[in-house]
Design an enzyme around this catalytic site. Structure first.
Site, PDB file in Angstrom:
ATOM      1  N   SER A   1      -2.863  -6.033  -3.791  1.00  0.00           N
ATOM      2  CA  SER A   1      -2.846  -7.494  -3.694  1.00  0.00           C
ATOM      3  C   SER A   1      -1.619  -8.126  -4.348  1.00  0.00           C
ATOM      4  O   SER A   1      -1.340  -9.299  -4.106  1.00  0.00           O
ATOM      5  CB  SER A   1      -4.120  -8.084  -4.314  1.00  0.00           C
ATOM      6  OG  SER A   1      -4.258  -7.687  -5.667  1.00  0.00           O
TER       7      SER A   1
ATOM      8  N   ASP B   1      -0.644   4.944  -7.640  1.00  0.00           N
ATOM      9  CA  ASP B   1      -0.798   4.048  -8.791  1.00  0.00           C
ATOM     10  C   ASP B   1      -1.901   4.502  -9.736  1.00  0.00           C
ATOM     11  O   ASP B   1      -1.799   4.312 -10.952  1.00  0.00           O
ATOM     12  CB  ASP B   1      -1.000   2.595  -8.349  1.00  0.00           C
ATOM     13  CG  ASP B   1      -2.128   2.402  -7.351  1.00  0.00           C
ATOM     14  OD1 ASP B   1      -2.876   3.369  -7.070  1.00  0.00           O
ATOM     15  OD2 ASP B   1      -2.256   1.276  -6.827  1.00  0.00           O
TER      16      ASP B   1
ATOM     17  N   GLY C   1       2.457  -7.159  -6.527  1.00  0.00           N
ATOM     18  CA  GLY C   1       3.439  -6.189  -6.994  1.00  0.00           C
ATOM     19  C   GLY C   1       4.239  -6.780  -8.129  1.00  0.00           C
ATOM     20  O   GLY C   1       4.218  -7.991  -8.370  1.00  0.00           O
TER      21      GLY C   1
END
Length: 496
Positions: free
Chosen positions: A14, A237, A16
């Site tokens: 959603s 991530d 960065g």
């Protein structure tokens, strides 16, 4: 005194950010500075949910160019992102086809067809990866079963962070931790599974052999002309978040809490037993030859969608209102298929409660309380499953990521799981990304040393479990809702 300047590009499902870390090797002092933060939203185009890769690249370059304009020559740059999604390139390095999102519905029903044909047990023995309908395996099956006209032009497949590393350097590199999310990597050999590729009809030339975190990708030429090294970090991530989780022992589990909640343990060996398969446990790649034995949980995506639909701007007030309500009145299984990307999340929650004969949450606070209670109960379920798999109980839970700022959910998690909870750091993915680069540069000796350094630079918050006198009944209710488990349809993130 030696100083290392490290740039972490951390892409979430959603948002960065481009972050600059300054590390003083003598004092082990690490500071973070946010250079550029930007949104990452799905684009619905050509009847498919897609990522706006052009916008993401523009924002990445905006952050890097700002650092260059500051007169700073970073020692390294690394990119991490969510898993499972990919980009196809032709022989000239140009994109082919659409940059599909894992939330696109083109994979609906594909996993069921593949597992019926190949068998869940066989796939799991090969890959050790949990069955999620958006895994790259099923995305590529959907692609190859309905091939676009230009599919024959494809020469390379890159995962999302590998694609941005390529755009920065011109070099094609596939990093191991993100490759492991595809359900196409052989668990034992840690390279692509030829049998699965042949089944899909995917040419092996598309995929280069995975490299380990710390691999030197190439150089980015900054506007100033500086040549800045680019390093393949733990590009998934969650893998970076685990690096950035200062786990205190092998009895500690981690919970990377954000759009997705990913809970697991670090292990030197994978768990791909029938028991692990039944629990839908995944064995994704970690740093230093470890496995991230974990489970995907739908996470704060539920709350994010409710806030978006209900135009809720003040999250703090919503959480405070939820704390005043009775606990465990309305419960859902957050991993139910219907919650992956419904037209209306708040209506999907209400429908679920109605169908299961529970009070239907009406107010925004009631919806939030339902989500928090249900997530905490699902966290308890996964904590118990992980303990059973390793034949030793989990004694501490370490929550990292944006969700670690939710003190109410942290305390609720400690109460429900009945183990101490440590929360922080918030920017775990970014810090793990930075840690991989520092280790590659030799500025930090190893993972243990990096985590020790984190505890001295970023405060942790401890939550002690409190007793709940009537908890057993609520737990039985939740178990009835979550059995048999339904895997979430459609990431990712978080993520995944």
């Amino acid at each position: 005194m030696a100083v290392k300047n490290i740039v972490a590009v951390d892409l979430g499902a959603s948002s960065g950010r481009v972050m600059l870390a300054t590390f003083h090797t003598a004092t082990q002092h690490l500071t973070l500075k946010e250079i550029h933060r930007f949104s990452n939203t799905l684009v619905f185009q050509d009847n498919h949910h897609q990522w706006d890769l052009v916008a993401l690249e523009r924002d990445i370059l905006t952050g890097l160019q700002q650092i260059d304009a500051m007169g700073i020559a970073p020692d390294s740059i690394g990119v991490d992102s969510w898993g499972v999604d990919y980009v196809l390139l032709d022989k000239n390095g140009q994109r082919v086809g659409l940059p599909y999102s894992y939330r696109d519905h083109r994979t609906d029903g594909v996993m069921a067809a593949v597992t019926a044909e190949l068998g869940r047990e066989a796939i799991y023995q090969h890959t050790g990866i949990q069955f999620l309908p958006f895994n790259t395996l099923y995305q590529l099956k959907a692609l190859c079963d309905a091939p676009p006209d230009d599919l024959d032009k494809v020469e390379h497949l890159l995962m999302i962070p590998d694609y941005f590393h390529y755009r920065l350097t011109g070099n094609l590199v596939c990093e191991y931790t993100n490759a492991s999310t595809t359900q196409l990597l052989n668990l034992e050999k840690k390279t692509w599974d030829g049998e699965l590729l042949d089944y899909l009809g995917v040419p092996r030339r598309w995929l280069s052999d995975p490299v380990q975190p710390g691999h030197a990708v190439g150089n980015w030429t900054a506007p100033s002309g500086r040549q800045i090294p680019v390093t393949a970090v733990a590009t998934h991530d969650t893998a970076s978040a685990v690096v950035g989780a200062p786990l205190q022992s092998r009895d500690s589990a981690y919970l990377s809490s954000g759009t997705w909640s990913l809970m697991g343990i670090e292990s030197d060996t994978p768990f791909n037993s029938p028991q692990a398969l039944a629990a839908n446990i995944t064995n994704e790649g970690g740093v230093d030859d470890t496995y991230r034995v974990l489970k995907n949980i739908m996470g704060l995506w539920l709350l994010q969608r409710v806030c978006q639909e209900r135009d809720i701007k003040d999250l703090g007030t919503l959480i405070q209102s939820a704390t005043t309500l009775p606990a465990f009145v309305s419960l859902i299984n957050p991993n139910d298929d219907r919650f992956i990307n419904p037209p209306s999340m708040h209506q999907a929650i209400r429908d679920y409660c109605r169908e299961h004969g529970q009070p239907v949450p009406q107010s925004d606070a009631e919806l939030a309380r339902c989500i928090f209670d249900s997530l905490a109960l699902l966290y308890r379920q996964v904590v118990l499953e992980l303990g059973e798999l390793r034949h030793a109980p989990i004694r501490q839970l370490h929550i990292v990521g944006g969700g670690s700022q939710n003190a109410f959910l942290n305390q609720l998690c400690a109460d429900v799981c009945q183990i101490p909870v440590l929360a922080g750091p918030v920017e775990a993915s970014t810090l793990g990304n930075i840690g991989c680069q520092l280790m590659a540069l030799g500025a930090v000796t190893d993972l243990a040393a990096f985590r020790h350094m984190l505890t001295h630079n970023f405060p942790l918050h401890r939550y002690t479990p409190r007793a709940e006198s009537d908890f057993a009944g609520h737990w039985r209710r939740f178990q009835a809702l979550s059995q048999p488990e339904t895997a979430p349809q459609g990431k990712k993130e978080t993520t995944q």
